[in-house]
Design an enzyme around this catalytic site. Structure first.
Site, PDB file in Angstrom:
ATOM      1  N   CYS A  10       0.862  -1.139  -0.049  1.00 45.25           N
ATOM      2  CA  CYS A  10      -0.052   0.015  -0.080  1.00 45.25           C
ATOM      3  C   CYS A  10       0.767   1.349  -0.168  1.00 45.25           C
ATOM      4  O   CYS A  10       0.404   2.272  -0.310  1.00 45.25           O
ATOM      5  CB  CYS A  10      -0.848   0.087   1.256  1.00 45.25           C
ATOM      6  SG  CYS A  10      -0.050  -0.165   2.779  1.00 45.25           S
TER       7      CYS A  10
ATOM      8  N   SER B 261       9.501   2.332   6.396  1.00 47.08           N
ATOM      9  CA  SER B 261       8.149   2.258   6.351  1.00 47.08           C
ATOM     10  C   SER B 261       7.618   3.710   7.025  1.00 47.08           C
ATOM     11  O   SER B 261       8.219   4.640   7.719  1.00 47.08           O
ATOM     12  CB  SER B 261       8.027   1.196   7.161  1.00 47.08           C
ATOM     13  OG  SER B 261       8.006   0.051   6.841  1.00 47.08           O
TER      14      SER B 261
ATOM     15  N   GLN C 160       5.206  -6.151   9.303  1.00 47.27           N
ATOM     16  CA  GLN C 160       4.329  -6.450   8.056  1.00 47.27           C
ATOM     17  C   GLN C 160       5.084  -6.678   6.684  1.00 47.27           C
ATOM     18  O   GLN C 160       4.968  -7.293   5.765  1.00 47.27           O
ATOM     19  CB  GLN C 160       3.229  -5.592   8.006  1.00 47.27           C
ATOM     20  CG  GLN C 160       2.086  -6.128   6.828  1.00 47.27           C
ATOM     21  CD  GLN C 160       0.623  -5.545   6.964  1.00 47.27           C
ATOM     22  OE1 GLN C 160       0.779  -4.437   7.721  1.00 47.27           O
ATOM     23  NE2 GLN C 160      -0.138  -5.959   6.232  1.00 47.27           N
TER      24      GLN C 160
ATOM     25  N   GLY D  99      -8.620  -8.825   6.149  1.00 49.37           N
ATOM     26  CA  GLY D  99      -7.172  -9.244   5.994  1.00 49.37           C
ATOM     27  C   GLY D  99      -6.382  -8.669   7.253  1.00 49.37           C
ATOM     28  O   GLY D  99      -7.154  -8.374   8.021  1.00 49.37           O
ATOM     29  N   LYS D 100      -5.045  -8.708   7.120  1.00 55.05           N
ATOM     30  CA  LYS D 100      -4.183  -8.457   8.038  1.00 55.05           C
ATOM     31  C   LYS D 100      -4.430  -7.015   8.614  1.00 55.05           C
ATOM     32  O   LYS D 100      -4.392  -6.750   9.766  1.00 55.05           O
ATOM     33  CB  LYS D 100      -2.707  -8.465   7.686  1.00 55.05           C
ATOM     34  CG  LYS D 100      -1.447  -8.249   8.594  1.00 55.05           C
ATOM     35  CD  LYS D 100      -1.611  -9.329   9.685  1.00 55.05           C
ATOM     36  CE  LYS D 100      -0.782  -9.242  10.737  1.00 55.05           C
ATOM     37  NZ  LYS D 100      -0.747 -10.406  11.814  1.00 55.05           N
TER      38      LYS D 100
ATOM     39  N   GLY E 105      -7.050  -5.220   8.638  1.00 61.18           N
ATOM     40  CA  GLY E 105      -8.528  -5.322   9.061  1.00 61.18           C
ATOM     41  C   GLY E 105      -8.196  -5.846  10.788  1.00 61.18           C
ATOM     42  O   GLY E 105      -8.732  -5.390  11.511  1.00 61.18           O
TER      43      GLY E 105
END
Length: 453
Positions: A50, A109, A116, A191-192, A194
């Protein structure tokens, strides 16, 4: 041979640009296979999340590789190179290696130290292995990147109490609403991201959580773990009528919630405000929602202020990680140095073993009475002599690889042992085969190199 990274991230491109240049998981393997066919590309891996889309490649020429990688990105997403050029970053050789290590450790990040990204790098690495788009260099480099990240997590506190984008979304909700105990939160996507959002909301005593997912069973499983409710995607409009907060993170390629949908829902909400956070890329929520009265829309880039607080707290730990990365870059370069001398060492061994085999044949002709056991003993000991004689020359030729005049020394070495033709059968010179010589010529200023077009 060179290592090159071409891509964009949350620092160089806003979300409305990033979402246009995001590879879907089911097309990533095909994209890698297609990129490998481009001119100059020897190996490649694509990492797409993302917050970043990056092409990693081993190329035979920097300028050519840079051009074709940029054109690949533009063509794949149906854009022109002029559309994407202002947002692209280029990392070369040492800078590319450093960048990969920083990304894998979570140092690059939006949320410093998040883990992640390591899983996402490993997923891309595994896919590249399956698609056979990588070879010796990237097999070694990406394994080392995973090892470096694990080392940083084990030896520093970089991953301790690291927040996530989902955490930042919840923090934004808390800043606006304060107490969440009487609020109803709708999570779109199981998903992760969420899952992390539900986890953080539960920890802050949220009043009610409803999870919606395209696959209902996943929504039910996630909601059940945190005493929440689950609904199908068909019930989205009904769920929006009851929610105070929506946090969305699906993998959809188009808008899941549109302006028209919310305008219809708003008539039944009777003016109650709806706080919406879109942490998906591509975005789930239509940007036009911000025009709807009573809707407060935020996207992933709006979380940067909360993330900045995390950055300040983790700066000292980040410096510890930087030191580990610097040492690991040196280690990688030492390994890379040896690649250039592999054909020389192989040619030397092959010549020595050929001489040993011919000598054994001569002995067996002259001494036909030798037993099988005696032949085996002679073979074993003559090979031992060969290995002992080669030990020092091989160690020395490995040392040559790191020296400034390596090319001249290796040329002299191959002449002394008369192995030049065997070492370079296609007439290639050493500087064409030695990646680290290219590193030194192209990146003499140190560890970091971000090229500009």
């Amino acid at each position: 041979m060179h290592i090159l990274v071409v891509g964009l991230d949350y620092k160089s491109a806003p979300v409305d640009i990033r979402e246009k240049l995001t590879f879907q998981p089911d097309e990533l393997g095909q994209a890698m296979a297609q990129l490998k066919e481009e001119k100059s590309i020897l190996e490649n891996i694509i990492v797409s999340t993302c917050n970043r889309t990056e092409l990693y490649a081993v190329v035979d020429q920097l300028h050519t590789g840079r051009y074709y990688m940029k054109m690949f990105l533009a063509n794949w997403f149906g854009l022109s190179k002029e559309d994407i050029s202002p947002y692209l970053k280029f990392y070369e050789n040492d800078g590319a290696v450093e960048h990969l290590f920083r990304v894998s450790c979570g140092l690059d990040s939006m949320v410093i130290g998040e883990t992640q990204i390591l899983g996402q790098v490993r997923t891309s690495f595994k896919l590249a292995q399956e698609e056979k788009t990588i070879g010796t260099v990237f097999n070694y480099l990406f394994k080392q990147a995973v090892t470096v990240a694990k080392r940083c997590h084990a030896e520093t506190d970089i991953a301790s109490n690291a927040v996530s984008v989902s955490y930042a979304a919840v923090e934004l909700a808390r800043k606006i609403f304060g107490d969440l105990s009487d609020k109803h939160v709708l999570i779109l996507g199981a998903g992760k991201m969420g899952e992390l959002a539900v986890q953080n909301l539960h920890g802050h005593g949220i009043g009610q959580v409803t999870v919606i997912n395209r696959t209902f069973s996943k929504a039910k499983e996630l909601a059940g773990r945190f005493s929440g409710a689950a609904k199908s995607l068909n019930e989205l409009q009904c769920a929006l009528m009851e929610a105070d907060i929506l946090i969305s993170s699906t993998g959809a390629s188009g808008y899941v919630v549109t302006k028209e949908m919310i305008e219809h829902v708003n008539k039944l909400r009777k003016g109650c405000p709806l706080f919406m956070v879109d942490i998906a890329v591509p975005r789930d929520l239509d940007p036009a929602l911000s025009e709807v009265e009573g809707v407060f829309l935020y996207d992933i880039d709006d979380l940067e202020g909360i993330v900045e607080e995390n950055l300040k707290e983790r700066q000292a730990v980040a410096e510890e990680v930087e030191l580990i990365i610097e040492a690991e870059i040196v280690s990688f370069k030492q390994w890379l140095n040896t690649l250039g001398v592999v054909p020389v060492i192989s040619a030397l061994r092959e010549k020595a073993l050929t001489i040993q085999a011919e000598t054994m044949q001569s002995i067996e002709r002259k001494l036909p009475h030798l037993s099988t056991r005696e032949k085996k003993l002679l073979n074993k000991h003559t090979k031992s002599i060969i290995n002992q004689l080669l030990r020092d020359p091989i160690l020395k030729v490995k040392e040559f690889a790191s020296e400034a005049d390596a090319e001249e020394k290796l040329a002299l070495f191959t002449q002394i042992f008369d192995i030049e033709e065997a070492a370079f059968p296609d007439g290639e010179r050493q500087d064409e085969r030695q990646p680290v010589h290219a590193f030194k010529r192209q990146n003499p200023q140190g560890l970091t190199s971000i090229a500009s077009e």
